[in-house]
Enzyme design. Structure first.
Site, PDB file in Angstrom:
ATOM      1  N   CYS A 194       1.373  -0.913  -0.124  1.00  0.00           N
ATOM      2  CA  CYS A 194       0.214  -0.134   0.570  1.00  0.00           C
ATOM      3  C   CYS A 194       1.107   1.306   0.143  1.00  0.00           C
ATOM      4  O   CYS A 194       0.191   2.522  -0.191  1.00  0.00           O
ATOM      5  CB  CYS A 194      -1.106  -0.209   0.921  1.00  0.00           C
ATOM      6  SG  CYS A 194      -0.518  -0.417   3.044  1.00  0.00           S
ATOM      7  N   PRO A 203       6.257  -4.341  11.406  1.00  0.00           N
ATOM      8  CA  PRO A 203       7.721  -6.137  10.736  1.00  0.00           C
ATOM      9  C   PRO A 203       6.904  -5.782   9.257  1.00  0.00           C
ATOM     10  O   PRO A 203       7.133  -6.981   8.930  1.00  0.00           O
ATOM     11  CB  PRO A 203       7.040  -6.917  12.236  1.00  0.00           C
ATOM     12  CG  PRO A 203       5.761  -6.290  12.269  1.00  0.00           C
ATOM     13  CD  PRO A 203       6.038  -4.700  12.206  1.00  0.00           C
ATOM     14  N   GLN A 204       5.717  -6.112   9.187  1.00  0.00           N
ATOM     15  CA  GLN A 204       5.012  -6.278   8.445  1.00  0.00           C
ATOM     16  C   GLN A 204       5.936  -6.429   6.655  1.00  0.00           C
ATOM     17  O   GLN A 204       5.883  -7.138   5.898  1.00  0.00           O
ATOM     18  CB  GLN A 204       3.656  -5.799   7.556  1.00  0.00           C
ATOM     19  CG  GLN A 204       2.348  -6.048   6.794  1.00  0.00           C
ATOM     20  CD  GLN A 204       1.123  -5.269   7.079  1.00  0.00           C
ATOM     21  OE1 GLN A 204       1.142  -4.727   7.865  1.00  0.00           O
ATOM     22  NE2 GLN A 204      -0.230  -6.321   5.788  1.00  0.00           N
ATOM     23  N   GLN A 214       6.371  -8.888   3.523  1.00  0.00           N
ATOM     24  CA  GLN A 214       5.944  -9.064   2.047  1.00  0.00           C
ATOM     25  C   GLN A 214       7.163  -8.729   1.163  1.00  0.00           C
ATOM     26  O   GLN A 214       7.122  -8.716   0.045  1.00  0.00           O
ATOM     27  CB  GLN A 214       5.268  -6.876   2.570  1.00  0.00           C
ATOM     28  CG  GLN A 214       4.116  -6.948   3.073  1.00  0.00           C
ATOM     29  CD  GLN A 214       3.968  -5.331   3.702  1.00  0.00           C
ATOM     30  OE1 GLN A 214       4.559  -4.594   3.281  1.00  0.00           O
ATOM     31  NE2 GLN A 214       2.568  -5.330   3.134  1.00  0.00           N
ATOM     32  N   SER A 274       9.635   3.239   6.218  1.00  0.00           N
ATOM     33  CA  SER A 274       7.832   2.681   6.218  1.00  0.00           C
ATOM     34  C   SER A 274       7.593   3.826   6.796  1.00  0.00           C
ATOM     35  O   SER A 274       7.756   4.616   7.937  1.00  0.00           O
ATOM     36  CB  SER A 274       7.430   1.660   6.985  1.00  0.00           C
ATOM     37  OG  SER A 274       7.945   0.440   6.578  1.00  0.00           O
ATOM     38  N   ILE A 279      -6.329  -7.560   6.539  1.00  0.00           N
ATOM     39  CA  ILE A 279      -7.772  -6.895   7.804  1.00  0.00           C
ATOM     40  C   ILE A 279      -7.464  -7.928   8.848  1.00  0.00           C
ATOM     41  O   ILE A 279      -8.482  -7.504  10.226  1.00  0.00           O
ATOM     42  CB  ILE A 279      -8.540  -7.776   6.802  1.00  0.00           C
ATOM     43  CG1 ILE A 279      -9.033  -6.587   5.670  1.00  0.00           C
ATOM     44  CG2 ILE A 279     -10.140  -7.594   7.152  1.00  0.00           C
ATOM     45  CD1 ILE A 279      -9.436  -5.028   6.043  1.00  0.00           C
ATOM     46  N   GLY A 326      -7.397 -10.217   4.227  1.00  0.00           N
ATOM     47  CA  GLY A 326      -5.747 -10.597   4.269  1.00  0.00           C
ATOM     48  C   GLY A 326      -5.516 -10.523   5.422  1.00  0.00           C
ATOM     49  O   GLY A 326      -6.153  -9.945   6.690  1.00  0.00           O
TER      50      GLY A 326
END
Length: 416
Positions: free
Chosen positions: A50, A111-112, A116, A105, A190, A187
């Protein structure tokens, strides 16, 4: 060939630009094959989230690779060019390390992004577009990210996008426990959002997804009610809070659908957070008086809370990254000598085979073995030294001094 990274992110491009260059999961394999298939790059991996779309590649034609991004998405390059960043060699490596470590970020230290990036590498492996150079770079990238997270407090007290969504909802409604929440998508984003909202005990939770089975699986985790996307027009008016994050290339919620929902709600306000890129909610929805619509970029101020307290961790992380960039670029430099070393060894092997074959013939004729060995050794010596000696003898005065120094260094010669 050289490492090259380019793309757009939340620092360089607004949401309406980022959503036009995003890659869906379904289009990723085709995009990778298309990029490498045009022989613009030797290797490629695409990270699309995103907040960023960026391409890491191994190429001799960086400008053509950049042009491909606009062509693939049917955009005029002039419209995209002002928002692009281009990073070569060590700058590309440093950028990859910073991104994976969460330093680039919107949510510092989140951490996402690491997961990815790992998914991006997995996609490139499946497409067959990941070669030695990118494979090694990403291996080191994930090592650095782990070291940064274990050796510093970069992720401490960070406010995730999911947590920021819940906090923003509380600012609008005061108490989420009196509201009904609708999640669109099933996903990872969410799932994270659901955890934060459900912890605040809303009156009712609904999960809508294109695949009902996935909606049901997520609903079971959070004691929610699953529905299909086709049921949204009837269900939307029943909810006070809507959080959406799908991979749909087209909007899920349009202005007309929201107008009807607001009318059914007798103009009671609806809070919507759209974390998807491309957007799930039409921009025109923001024109409605009773809708509080927030896109991913609108959460920036909330996720920056606590940033000042982590500046020390940022400094530590940057030091770790710089050290690893130097180490990795040293490895890249050593790779440049590999073809020459291989050619040198192949040449030596040809000499060896030639002299060995000659020695076998002499022995077969009954020649004295000691003389054959002497001939073998002198033949090898002459073959190895003939070309270097010839080059030294025929070099110009300017060349000779450098060549003499190089030969002394290569063979560790000490003149008595």
């Amino acid at each position: 060939m050289q490492l090259f990274a380019f793309g757009v992110n939340h620092h360089t491009a607004p949401l309406d630009i980022r959503e036009h260059v995003a890659f869906s999961e379904e289009s990723m394999q085709h995009a990778l094959h298309d990029l490498v298939g045009h022989q613009l790059v030797k290797e490629a991996a695409i990270v699309s989230t995103c907040n960023r779309t960026e391409i890491y590649c191994n190429t001799d034609t960086p400008d053509k690779a950049v042009g491909w991004l606009a062509d693939f998405h049917h955009l005029r390059f002039g419209d995209l060019e002002p928002y692009l960043y281009r990073l070569l060699r060590e700058q590309a490596v440093k950028h990859a390390f910073r991104v994976a470590s969460g330093l680039d970020s919107m949510v510092l230290g989140e951490p996402q992004i690491l997961g990815q990036m790992k998914n991006a590498v997995k996609s490139a492996e499946q497409a067959g577009t990941l070669g030695l150079l990118l494979h090694k770079m990403f291996q080191r990238t994930f090592f650095v990210a782990k070291e940064v997270r274990t050796s510093t407090e970069i992720g401490a007290c960070s406010v995730s996008m999911a947590a920021a969504s819940a906090r923003l909802a509380e600012r609008i409604f005061g108490n989420i426990s009196e509201q009904k929440v609708l999640f669109i998508g099933a996903g990872e984003m969410i799932e994270l959002c659901a955890a934060h909202f459900v912890a605040r005990h809303p009156v009712h939770v609904t999960v809508a997804n294109r695949t009902v089975e996935r909606a049901e699986a997520l609903a079971r985790r959070f004691n929610a009610h699953p529905i299909s996307l086709g049921e949204l027009p009837d269900q939307l008016a029943l909810h006070d809070i809507v959080v959406t994050s799908t991979a749909s290339p087209l909007p899920i919620l349009g202005k007309g659908m929201l107008e009807r929902a607001i009318k059914q709600r007798k103009h009671r306000p609806v809070f919507i957070v759209d974390l998807a890129v491309p957007r799930d909610v039409e921009a025109e929805v923001a024109e409605l008086d009773d809708v509080f619509l927030y896109y991913v970029d609108d959460l920036a101020d909330i996720v920056k809370e606590g940033l000042d307290n982590r500046q020390g961790a940022v400094t530590q992380a940057e030091t770790i990254i710089e050290s690893n960039v130097v180490d990795f670029m040293h490895w890249v430099a050593t790779r440049q000598s590999v073809p020459t070393i291989r050619a040198l060894r192949n040449q030596a092997e040809r000499y060896r085979r030639h002299e060995l074959a000659r020695a076998h013939k002499l022995l077969a004729k009954g020649e004295d073995p000691e003389k054959v060995l002497e001939s073998l050794s002198s033949g090898l010596t002459n073959k190895f030294l003939h070309l270097p000696s010839s080059v030294l003898n025929h070099a110009t005065d300017d060349e000779r001094e450098q060549l003499i120094e190089l030969v002394n260094r290569l063979y560790q010669l000490h003149h008595s």
